[in-house]
Design a protein around this motif. Structure first.
Motif, short mmCIF file in Angstrom:
data_model
loop_
_atom_site.label_atom_id
_atom_site.label_comp_id
_atom_site.label_asym_id
_atom_site.label_seq_id
_atom_site.Cartn_x
_atom_site.Cartn_y
_atom_site.Cartn_z
N ASN A 544 72.54 17.28 -47.77
CA ASN A 544 72.40 16.61 -49.12
C ASN A 544 71.22 16.46 -49.34
OD1 ASN A 544 75.40 16.94 -49.44
ND2 ASN A 544 75.71 14.76 -49.13
N TYR A 548 69.36 18.27 -52.36
CA TYR A 548 69.31 17.50 -53.89
C TYR A 548 67.73 17.20 -53.91
CZ TYR A 548 74.34 17.80 -54.07
OH TYR A 548 75.54 18.49 -54.12
N VAL A 591 78.38 14.90 -58.93
CA VAL A 591 77.71 14.49 -60.25
C VAL A 591 77.66 15.79 -61.13
CG1 VAL A 591 75.46 13.67 -61.22
CG2 VAL A 591 76.21 12.95 -58.93
N THR A 602 81.39 20.89 -52.39
CA THR A 602 82.97 20.55 -52.57
C THR A 602 83.09 19.11 -52.98
OG1 THR A 602 82.98 20.03 -50.15
CG2 THR A 602 83.52 22.31 -50.80
N LEU A 604 83.24 16.66 -50.79
CA LEU A 604 83.86 16.30 -49.68
C LEU A 604 83.25 15.41 -48.79
CD1 LEU A 604 86.71 19.03 -49.15
CD2 LEU A 604 87.01 16.78 -50.25
N THR A 630 66.92 9.17 -52.99
CA THR A 630 68.26 8.75 -52.39
C THR A 630 68.05 8.36 -51.20
OG1 THR A 630 69.47 10.10 -54.11
CG2 THR A 630 70.62 9.01 -52.36
P1 ADP Z 1 78.64 18.05 -52.09
O1 ADP Z 1 77.17 17.76 -51.57
O2 ADP Z 1 79.45 19.26 -51.52
O3 ADP Z 1 78.59 18.35 -53.67
P2 ADP Z 1 79.09 15.46 -51.24
O4 ADP Z 1 79.87 14.48 -50.99
O5 ADP Z 1 78.17 15.62 -50.04
O6 ADP Z 1 79.53 16.77 -52.00
O7 ADP Z 1 78.17 14.73 -52.47
C1 ADP Z 1 78.77 14.26 -53.50
C2 ADP Z 1 77.57 14.54 -54.75
O8 ADP Z 1 76.67 13.32 -54.51
C3 ADP Z 1 77.02 15.52 -54.87
O9 ADP Z 1 77.66 16.56 -55.77
C4 ADP Z 1 75.66 15.36 -55.39
O10 ADP Z 1 75.45 15.42 -56.81
C5 ADP Z 1 75.44 13.74 -55.00
N1 ADP Z 1 74.43 13.68 -53.78
C6 ADP Z 1 74.74 13.42 -52.51
N2 ADP Z 1 73.78 13.14 -51.74
C7 ADP Z 1 72.58 13.36 -52.56
C8 ADP Z 1 71.21 13.10 -52.62
N3 ADP Z 1 70.82 13.00 -51.17
N4 ADP Z 1 70.32 13.25 -53.63
C9 ADP Z 1 71.15 13.35 -54.71
N5 ADP Z 1 72.41 13.67 -54.96
C10 ADP Z 1 73.18 13.46 -53.90
#
Ligand code: ADP
Length: 644
Positions: A544, A548, A591, A602, A604, A630
Motif C-alpha cells: 500500500n 499510494y 477511497v 480489492t 481487502l 500515511t
Molecule cells: P487495496 O489497496 O487493495 O485497494 P486495502 O485494503 O489495502 O485495499 O486498502 C484500502 C484503501 O486504503 C485503499 O484503496 C487506499 O485508497 C487506502 N490506502 C491504504 N493504504 C494506503 C496508504 N499507505 N496511502 C494512501 N492510501 C492508502
C-alpha cells in the motif's frame, strides 16, 4: 298524579316533617271537626227545643180560641163584598182601631186613624160623610158593632165618587142617599156575621201575643202563624198578616210533615216550622225564627279554637318530626359522605354502622361493597403491573428482534453490495494480471527474442503471477474468515524485527524507486504469532505504501510499547481523506478518488490485516493526512514465556 305522594325532590327530613305535621293536623282537624259538628248539632237542638216549646205555648193559646177559621171567613167575606159595583172598600176594625180585615189586605193589622172611625167610636152610632183624606175620593159610612152596649168592632164601608161627580148636581143628592143606605145595609149585614163569631178580638189577641213574644224574647226574632189555607193570620212582621205564605216549610207542614227546619246564614235565623194542631186536626202552621247570632258566634269561637289547635299541631309536628328525623337522617348523611369519599377514590373509606335497622343494613352492605371493590381494585392493580411488565418485556424482545432483523437486513444488503463489488473488483483485478501474463507468454511463444528480452519478459510474468497469487490468497482468506471455521493460525514464537528486516531487504531490491529506511530497536521481545500471516500483513502495508505514493522514503520501524512489539510502515504519499478514515478497515472499502482510480486493488488488504492482528490479540493504529502521507502500525502482545 297521586295526591298523597310527596314531591320527589324533597329531602327525607322534609318528607318526615311534612308527614308528621300533616298527620297531626289531620288528627287535630278530625277531632275538632267532630266536636264542632257535635256542638253545632247541640246548639241547633237547643234552638229547636225552644221553638217547639213556643209552639206548644202558641198551640195552647190558640186552642182556647173557638175557631181559628172564623177570622179567615171574615177576611173572605170582606173580599167578596169588595166585588160589589161602585164599592171602594170594606174594613173591619176592632175596638182598638186596629184593622182586622180589609179589602186591601196589606192594611190588616194597621191602626185605622180615620176621622169618621174616631167619630163613630166616640158617638157610638153610625156616621157617614165624604172622605178625601190621603187622596181617596170616597163617601164612607162607619158602623159601630156593639155587644151588651159595648163597641167591640167597627165596620167601615166606602163607595167611589166617580159616578157622583159625573152626574148633574140635582141627581147627586139621590145617589148620595143611595150610597148612604147601601153603606149602612152592608155594614149592618156584615155586623150580623161578625156578631155570630165568638170574639173578633181574639184575632187581635193573637197578633198581640206574637208582638209581645217578640218584644220579650231575646232568642226569638220571628213568629208567623198561618192558617190551614196558608194565609198569615199573625206575624212579627205586621205587613205580612193576611198574605198567603208560600214558603217551602209551610207547604211541607201542610202536606203532613211534623217539623221543618232551615237556617238563614245571612239573617242569622234558624227557622223551625211546625203544625198547629188541635188534637189531630191541623189548624195551621207556626213558623218560629230563632236568633242564631249566638250560634254563629259560638261556631266561630270553635273555628278559631280549631285554627289555634291546628297551628299548635303544626308547631308541635315540626318540633317532634325534627327530633324524629335526626336519628334517621344522620346515618344517611354519614353514608352519603362515605359514598362520596369512595367515589373520589378513597377505597379504604367505610361507613359507621350504629343502628340495626334498614339504614344499618344499608351501611353494612355499603361496607361489604367497599371491601369487595378494594379487593377487586388490588387484583386489577396487580394484574396491570404484571401486564405492564409483560408488555415491557415483550416490547423489548420485539425491539431486539426488530434490531436483529434490521441488522440482518443490513447485513444482507451489505452482503449483496459486497458480492456485487467483489464480483466487479475480482473480475477486474484478476483480469489485469491475467492479460499481462497472456501478453508476455504469447510474445515468448510467437516471437524470436533475445535472451535478455526473454529474461525480462519472464520477470514480468513472474511478477504478475505473484500479484495474481496474492489476490487469490486474499479472496481465499476472506472466504475463510466468513466461513464457520475461520483462518487457522499456526502460532509460534516469532522475532518481528528479524522478519521486518528480511521483508524490507526483499522490497528494497524489487522497488528501486523507493528508499526504505528502517528504524529497528535492539533486543525486542518475541511474540507468539503465525509467521506466514504476519509476513503477509507487513507486505500488505508495504504494498500500500508503494501503491499510494510516487517514490520517496518509506520508513519501517520496529519498537516496544505497552507490552507489545510494534511494526510501523510510514509513507509520504497521497494519504487518506479524513472522511474515509472510519471505514478504511471495512471489507471491500476503497477511497473513491479520481487521482487513485488508476490504482488497482480489492479493498481487502486492510480488512484481512485487521482480522489477523486482532486474532492475535493485537492492536492497529492509523495516522494519515491527505497529501502528506500515511502511517499504519500494528502491535502484537509480547510472548510472556519468552520474557521469563
Ligand atoms: P487495496 O489497496 O487493495 O485497494 P486495502 O485494503 O489495502 O485495499 O486498502 C484500502 C484503501 O486504503 C485503499 O484503496 C487506499 O485508497 C487506502 N490506502 C491504504 N493504504 C494506503 C496508504 N499507505 N496511502 C494512501 N492510501 C492508502
Amino acid at each position: 298524579m297521586d295526591i298523597f305522594s310527596l314531591p320527589k325532590d324533597l329531602g327525607i327530613r322534609t318528607k318526615i316533617i311534612l308527614s308528621v305535621v300533616v298527620l297531626l293536623l289531620f288528627v287535630a282537624i278530625l277531632f275538632f271537626w267532630a266536636s264542632y259538628m257535635h256542638e253545632k248539632k247541640g246548639l241547633l237542638a237547643n234552638m229547636q227545643d225552644s221553638a217547639i216549646a213556643l209552639n206548644r205555648v202558641l198551640t195552647i193559646t190558640i186552642t182556647n180560641q173557638k175557631n181559628i177559621a172564623e177570622k179567615v171567613n171574615l177576611q173572605t167575606l170582606v173580599e167578596e163584598l169588595s166585588l160589589t159595583e161602585g164599592l171602594f172598600g170594606v174594613w173591619v176594625i176592632d175596638k182598638n182601631c186596629r184593622i182586622t180585615s180589609a179589602t186591601f189586605r196589606e192594611q190588616v193589622g194597621e191602626i185605622a186613624s180615620r176621622r169618621l172611625v174616631s167619630e163613630a167610636m166616640e158617638k157610638g152610632y153610625y156616621v157617614s160623610g165624604f172622605d178625601i183624606e190621603m187622596g181617596e175620593n170616597v163617601y164612607e159610612g162607619v158602623y159601630p158593632l156593639k155587644k151588651k152596649n159595648q163597641i167591640f168592632a167597627l165596620v167601615r164601608v166606602a163607595f167611589e165618587l166617580n159616578e157622583y161627580f159625573r152626574i148633574p148636581p140635582a141627581a147627586r143628592v139621590k145617589l148620595l142617599e143611595q150610597m148612604k143606605a147601601n153603606s149602612r145595609i152592608m155594614a149592618e149585614s156584615l155586623s150580623y156575621t161578625i156578631k155570630n163569631m165568638y170574639d173578633v178580638n181574639e184575632l187581635i189577641h193573637l197578633q198581640m201575643l206574637v208582638d209581645r213574644l217578640i218584644q220579650g224574647s231575646n232568642s226569638i226574632s220571628w213568629i208567623m202563624i198561618v192558617d190551614d189555607d196558608s194565609r198569615i193570620i199573625a206575624c212579627s212582621d205586621l205587613g205580612k198578616v193576611g198574605m198567603i205564605a208560600n214558603d217551602k216549610g209551610i207547604r211541607e207542614i201542610i202536606n203532613g210533615a211534623n217539623i221543618y227546619t232551615r237556617i238563614f246564614p245571612r239573617q242569622k235565623i234558624y227557622m223551625v216550622d211546625m203544625p198547629l194542631k188541635f188534637g189531630d186536626e191541623l189548624k195551621g202552621v207556626v213558623s218560629i225564627g230563632c236568633d242564631a247570632t249566638k250560634y254563629y258566634t259560638h261556631l266561630s269561637e270553635i273555628l278559631h279554637f280549631i285554627l289555634l289547635i291546628s297551628f299548635m299541631g303544626i308547631v308541635l309536628g315540626f318540633v317532634l318530626s325534627f327530633h324524629l328525623a335526626n336519628p334517621i337522617i344522620m346515618p344517611i348523611k354519614r353514608l352519603i359522605e362515605a359514598t362520596k369519599k369512595l367515589s373520589e377514590g378513597n377505597l379504604s373509606q367505610r361507613a359507621t354502622v350504629i343502628s340495626k335497622d334498614e339504614i344499618g343494613t344499608l351501611a353494612k352492605a355499603f361496607n361489604q361493597m367497599a371491601e369487595d371493590l378494594s379487593i377487586t381494585n388490588k387484583k386489577i392493580d396487580e394484574y396491570r403491573k404484571t401486564l405492564e411488565e409483560k408488555v415491557r418485556l415483550r416490547t423489548k424482545q420485539l425491539e431486539i428482534s426488530n434490531q436483529e432483523l434490521r441488522e440482518m437486513q443490513n447485513e444482507l444488503i451489505q452482503a449483496d453490495i459486497a458480492k456485487s463489488e467483489f464480483l466487479s473488483i475480482a473480475s477486474h483485478e484478476l483480469r489485469t494480471p491475467l492479460t499481462t501474463l497472456l501478453g508476455y507468454s504469447e510474445l515468448l511463444l510467437t516471437r524470436t527474442l533475445t535472451e535478455s528480452q526473454k529474461t525480462e519478459f519472464l520477470g514480468f510474468i513472474n511478477e504478475e503471477s505473484i500479484r495474481l497469487s496474492n489476490i487469490v490468497e486474499d479472496i481465499l482468506d476472506i472466504s475463510r474468515i466468513e466461513s464457520q471455521e475461520g483462518i487457522r493460525f499456526d502460532k509460534k514464537s516469532l522475532n518481528l524485527d528479524e522478519l521486518l528486516v528480511k521483508i524490507v531487504r526483499f522490497y528494497s531490491e524489487a522497488n528501486t524507486d523507493y528508499r526504505f529506511i528502517t528504524d529497528i530497536k535492539q533486543d525486542l521481545p518475541m511474540v507468539n504469532a503465525d509467521c506466514e500471516k504476519i509476513e503477509q500483513s507487513i507486505k500488505n502495508l508495504l504494498d500500500n505504501a508503494i501503491k499510494y505514493s510516487t517514490g520517496g522514503d518509506i520508513k519501517c520501524k520496529a519498537f516496544e510499547k505497552d507490552n507489545m512489539v510494534w511494526i510501523s510502515i510510514q509513507d509520504y504519499g497521497m494519504g487518506i481523506p479524513e472522511k474515509d478514515l472510519p471505514f478504511i478497515f471495512d471489507k471491500f472499502y476503497r477511497v473513491n478518488q479520481k487521482n487513485r482510480s488508476h490504482i488497482g486493488g480489492t479493498g481487502l488488504g486492510l480488512f484481512i490485516l485487521k482480522f489477523i492482528i486482532e486474532s492475535h490479540g493485537g492492536e492497529i493504529d492509523l495516522k494519515s493526512k491527505e497529501g502528506k502521507g500515511t502511517t499504519i502500525s500494528f502491535g502484537l502482545p509480547i510472548f510472556q514465556q519468552n520474557k521469563v
